[in-house]
Structure formats: structure tokens, C-alpha cells
Design a protein around this motif. Structure first.
Motif, short mmCIF file in Angstrom:
data_model
loop_
_atom_site.label_atom_id
_atom_site.label_comp_id
_atom_site.label_asym_id
_atom_site.label_seq_id
_atom_site.Cartn_x
_atom_site.Cartn_y
_atom_site.Cartn_z
N GLU A 294 10.97 -2.65 -8.62
CA GLU A 294 11.52 -4.01 -8.57
C GLU A 294 10.72 -4.88 -7.61
O GLU A 294 10.44 -6.04 -7.90
N TRP A 295 10.33 -4.35 -6.47
CA TRP A 295 9.54 -5.09 -5.48
C TRP A 295 8.22 -5.53 -6.12
O TRP A 295 7.81 -6.68 -5.99
N ASP B 142 0.82 -1.21 0.00
CA ASP B 142 0.00 0.00 0.00
C ASP B 142 0.86 1.26 0.00
O ASP B 142 0.54 2.24 -0.68
N ARG B 143 1.98 1.24 0.76
CA ARG B 143 2.87 2.41 0.77
C ARG B 143 3.53 2.61 -0.59
O ARG B 143 3.66 3.74 -1.06
N GLY C 260 4.04 9.93 -7.41
CA GLY C 260 5.20 10.17 -8.28
C GLY C 260 6.52 10.21 -7.53
O GLY C 260 7.53 10.66 -8.06
N SER C 261 6.56 9.69 -6.30
CA SER C 261 7.79 9.73 -5.50
C SER C 261 8.42 8.35 -5.34
O SER C 261 9.19 8.13 -4.42
N TYR C 262 8.13 7.44 -6.26
CA TYR C 262 8.66 6.08 -6.18
C TYR C 262 10.10 6.04 -6.72
O TYR C 262 10.56 7.00 -7.35
#
Length: 149
Positions: free
Chosen positions: A74-75, A57-58, A66-68
Motif C-alpha cells: 500500500e505504501w 529501501d527497507r 519475500g517478507s513484505y
């Protein structure tokens, strides 16, 4: 450490987070660290499955904001590769929106397709969810990658 951190006052938390994760000039890193510490504290005692759900969820929230980063993608890719067709078919890409579905199936196309939400390319022969639906009286077909699922 997380439990001791959250037991402190707000000012002390800010000082500790600044000292450990950034500095006075790095408010973004400090703010991010405080959120992570609170998340870790709240997850104490949860089962592995519950922690996995909260982590997912996080990550989804970071993607929407847009802060990934590459570790987030990859996760998700690792988990997406392990998905079974039944899981993909349960996907609700439009949430509670009023959509009339005509068809729902897991497919692999012979040509590249575009994921409806992420706009990433779905490679030929990559499994994905294909929906035929009507929205506001207009028919459309949408594709949703395993990563989106």
C-alpha cells in the motif's frame, strides 16, 4: 526510547525486545523489533526525504526477501500513483546489467500486461514503463509497473 535501547548491552537489548515485542518463544518478532529500533535510532536527525528514502529501501529489501506485507505494498502504491512520467523514465530496472536499449517509453496498453519483476498484472490503461532491449544478442520487450518503478 531507541537511543536508550541501543545504549544497552546485547543481552539487555534482547530481554527488552522480548518483553516489549514478543517473548522468548517468538525469536522472529524479537529480531525484527531490534532491527526496527536500530533503524529508528540511526534516522534521528535525518531530513524527511532521507527518512523516506531509507523506508523505501527497507520495503524494497523486504519485497526481495519475500517478507513484505500489505502495508508495504500500500505504501508503494500510494507513491507509485503520484509518479510523473519523467520519474518512470529514469527507472533502471536492470541496474548495472549490460543491456542495449532500443526504446524506452511510458505507455498504457489496451490489454493486460505482466510486470517483468513482480509478475503482477498491469491492468489495461495503467501507465507503465516499456523497454525494448537486447540482452546477450536477443531482443526482448519488458514491461515495468509504476509499483516496480
Amino acid at each position: 526510547m531507541a537511543a536508550a535501547f541501543v545504549s544497552q548491552g546485547a543481552f539487555e537489548q534482547l530481554l527488552y525486545a522480548s518483553a516489549i515485542f514478543g517473548g522468548p518463544a517468538d525469536d522472529d518478532a524479537t529480531d525484527s523489533a531490534v532491527h526496527v529500533i536500530y533503524d529508528l535510532n540511526e534516522e534521528r536527525g535525518l531530513s524527511e526525504g532521507e527518512r523516506e528514502t531509507r523506508l523505501r529501501d527497507r520495503i524494497v529489501k523486504r519485497i526481495r526477501l519475500g517478507s513484505y506485507d500489505t502495508a508495504d505494498i500500500e505504501w508503494l502504491e500510494i507513491r507509485a500513483a503520484a509518479m510523473e512520467d519523467a520519474e518512470v523514465l529514469r527507472m533502471q530496472p536492470f541496474g548495472e546489467e549490460r543491456i542495449l536499449e532500443f526504446a524506452r517509453c511510458v505507455v498504457n496498453a489496451s490489454t493486460p500486461e505482466t510486470d517483468f519483476w513482480t509478475r503482477r498484472e498491469i491492468a489495461p490503461d495503467e501507465l507503465h514503463l516499456m523497454l525494448r532491449e537486447s540482452v546477450g544478442g536477443r531482443e526482448r520487450e519488458t514491461r515495468h509497473s509504476l509499483l516496480s518503478a
